[in-house]
Design a protein around this motif. Structure first.
Motif, short mmCIF file in Angstrom:
data_model
loop_
_atom_site.label_atom_id
_atom_site.label_comp_id
_atom_site.label_asym_id
_atom_site.label_seq_id
_atom_site.Cartn_x
_atom_site.Cartn_y
_atom_site.Cartn_z
N ARG A 50 44.95 41.51 8.20
CA ARG A 50 44.50 42.10 9.70
C ARG A 50 43.31 42.97 9.32
O ARG A 50 43.15 43.43 8.34
N ARG A 51 42.67 42.75 10.59
CA ARG A 51 41.44 43.69 10.64
C ARG A 51 40.29 43.23 9.37
O ARG A 51 39.56 44.35 8.71
N ALA A 52 40.39 42.29 8.97
CA ALA A 52 39.36 41.57 7.91
C ALA A 52 39.49 42.16 6.57
O ALA A 52 38.87 42.23 5.67
N ARG A 53 40.65 42.93 6.39
CA ARG A 53 40.75 43.45 4.87
C ARG A 53 41.36 42.56 3.82
O ARG A 53 41.84 41.26 4.38
N ALA A 54 40.84 42.52 2.67
CA ALA A 54 40.95 41.62 1.62
C ALA A 54 42.67 41.69 1.27
O ALA A 54 43.31 42.60 1.62
N TRP A 55 43.17 40.46 1.10
CA TRP A 55 44.56 40.37 0.74
C TRP A 55 44.38 39.82 -0.56
O TRP A 55 43.98 38.59 -1.03
N THR A 56 45.10 40.53 -1.59
CA THR A 56 45.43 40.18 -2.86
C THR A 56 46.32 38.81 -2.94
O THR A 56 47.27 38.77 -2.47
N SER A 57 45.70 37.89 -3.59
CA SER A 57 46.10 36.35 -3.70
C SER A 57 46.30 35.83 -5.09
O SER A 57 45.61 35.03 -5.36
N PRO A 58 47.13 36.55 -5.80
CA PRO A 58 47.21 36.05 -7.16
C PRO A 58 47.97 34.52 -7.34
O PRO A 58 48.78 34.46 -6.30
N ARG A 59 47.74 33.92 -8.36
CA ARG A 59 48.54 32.71 -8.41
C ARG A 59 50.00 33.08 -8.54
O ARG A 59 50.44 33.97 -9.28
N GLY A 60 50.85 32.18 -7.89
CA GLY A 60 52.37 32.46 -7.96
C GLY A 60 52.84 33.00 -6.60
O GLY A 60 54.01 32.77 -6.50
N ASN A 61 51.89 33.75 -5.91
CA ASN A 61 52.38 34.11 -4.70
C ASN A 61 52.20 32.86 -3.57
O ASN A 61 51.49 31.90 -3.93
N PHE A 62 52.58 33.04 -2.29
CA PHE A 62 52.55 32.37 -1.24
C PHE A 62 51.06 32.58 -0.49
O PHE A 62 51.24 33.44 0.07
N HIS A 63 50.17 31.44 -0.32
CA HIS A 63 49.31 31.64 0.26
C HIS A 63 49.23 30.50 1.40
O HIS A 63 49.08 29.17 0.69
N GLY A 64 49.56 30.39 2.47
CA GLY A 64 49.66 29.20 3.38
C GLY A 64 49.23 29.47 4.73
O GLY A 64 49.15 30.63 5.28
N THR A 65 48.87 28.47 5.67
CA THR A 65 48.36 28.44 6.82
C THR A 65 48.95 27.29 7.55
O THR A 65 48.93 25.98 6.98
N LEU A 66 49.45 27.55 8.87
CA LEU A 66 50.06 26.22 9.71
C LEU A 66 49.00 26.04 10.78
O LEU A 66 48.70 27.26 11.31
N LEU A 67 48.18 25.06 10.91
CA LEU A 67 47.26 24.76 11.77
C LEU A 67 47.97 24.13 12.85
O LEU A 67 48.73 22.93 12.75
N LEU A 68 47.89 24.58 14.24
CA LEU A 68 48.48 23.94 15.32
C LEU A 68 47.52 23.83 16.37
O LEU A 68 46.07 24.34 16.24
N HIS A 69 47.71 23.22 17.39
CA HIS A 69 46.58 22.49 18.51
C HIS A 69 47.31 22.98 19.99
O HIS A 69 48.07 21.85 20.80
N PRO A 70 47.57 24.17 20.02
CA PRO A 70 48.35 24.60 21.28
C PRO A 70 47.85 24.21 22.55
O PRO A 70 46.29 23.95 22.68
N THR A 71 48.27 24.17 23.63
CA THR A 71 47.80 23.95 24.93
C THR A 71 48.01 24.88 26.05
O THR A 71 47.57 24.76 27.07
N GLU A 72 48.74 26.02 25.56
CA GLU A 72 49.01 27.28 26.60
C GLU A 72 47.80 28.09 26.56
O GLU A 72 47.04 28.07 25.66
N PRO A 73 47.93 29.23 27.50
CA PRO A 73 46.83 30.30 27.63
C PRO A 73 46.95 30.99 26.49
O PRO A 73 47.91 31.06 25.66
N ALA A 74 45.68 31.88 25.98
CA ALA A 74 45.67 32.67 24.72
C ALA A 74 46.88 33.41 24.60
O ALA A 74 47.16 33.66 23.63
N ALA A 75 47.28 34.22 25.48
CA ALA A 75 48.28 35.26 25.59
C ALA A 75 49.50 34.64 25.09
O ALA A 75 50.33 35.35 24.40
#
Length: 252
Positions: A50-75
């Motif tokens: 959050r707030r563009a802070r660096a996130w430590t990402s060593p091998r063996g930890n989980f680094h993942g993203t789910l990409l969605l294509h939502p249709t609702e309002p931003a809130a």
């Protein structure tokens, strides 16, 4: 992979060795995807919290993203951070059998024995007020956590799953538990809205009913953590009454 039988139907996945960040990779691929897709990397070279802070990402930890294509309002789209937190907790409990060890910290962290074991970062792209693509970035300290000196003063201590439980869980195994757990909460959200997510989140909330501090920019408010409202805002009970805080850093 251990959980292929439970993999959610219609959801793709891409396992990558090294990327700058899984959120960035997801946005690069977004124009060519029509359905949801998980991106999981062995390591990230430019992971962000959050707030563009660096996130430590060593091998063996989980680094993942789910990409969605939502249709609702931003809130409404933003409420999926609570679905992600609930799914993370479900995955942890399924893999460890320790339901009492995991709590949810507003707005988007998961705690293990009181320390931060996972964080969530939502980013979106779109035109005008709409959200075309949503990236739900998730970082989990499976085998290693940042040093306490790497987090800001007053923040919760970082912990790893291995250190706290003795369990060594591979990122791919964690994904096999997380993806179906998220799909369940997404289906509930689509069918019933935020109310059941709100109730479930509150049932596992850290420090509910206790005095906490919420910092927004240069202002810090202290009060009793009363609830979250139907928009996901933190409700802080102060001497003059309840205050709704839509976004803040929370300190215990």
């Amino acid at each position: 992979m251990s959980g292929k039988a439970n993999w959610p139907e219609g959801v793709a996945r891409r396992l990558l060795d090294t990327v700058d960040s899984t959120n960035a990779e997801a946005f690069r691929a977004a124009p060519h995807l029509t359905g949801p897709c998980w991106f999981v990397a062995g390591e990230q070279t430019a992971g962000r919290g959050r707030r563009a802070r660096a996130w430590t990402s060593p091998r063996g930890n989980f680094h993942g993203t789910l990409l969605l294509h939502p249709t609702e309002p931003a809130a409404t789209v933003a409420l999926r951070s609570f679905a992600a937190a609930l799914a993370l907790r479900d995955a942890f409990v399924a893999l460890t059998g320790l339901p009492d060890a995991f709590k949810l910290k507003w707005p988007n962290d998961v705690l293990l024995n009181g320390g931060k074991v996972a964080g969530i970062l939502l980013e979106s792209s779109g035109a005008g007020q709409g959200v075309q693509h949503l990236a739900i970035g998730i970082g989990v300290n499976l085998i290693a956590a940042p040093e306490a000196t790497q987090v800001e003063q007053g923040a919760l201590r970082p912990v790893s799953l291995l250190e706290e439980t003795g369990l060594r869980i591979a990122p791919e195994v964690f994904l096999d538990a997380l993806a179906p757990a998220y799909a369940r909460w997404e289906a509930i959200f689509a069918a019933e809205g935020f109310a059941p997510l709100r109730a479930a989140w509150l049932a596992h909330a850290a420090r509910l009913g206790e005095t906490i501090r919420a910092r927004t920019g240069t202002e810090t408010r202290e009060g009793r953590f009363e609830t979250i409202d139907e928009t996901g805002a933190l409700i802080l009970r102060q001497s003059h009454g309840p205050v709704a805080i839509p976004a803040a850093e929370v300190f215990f």
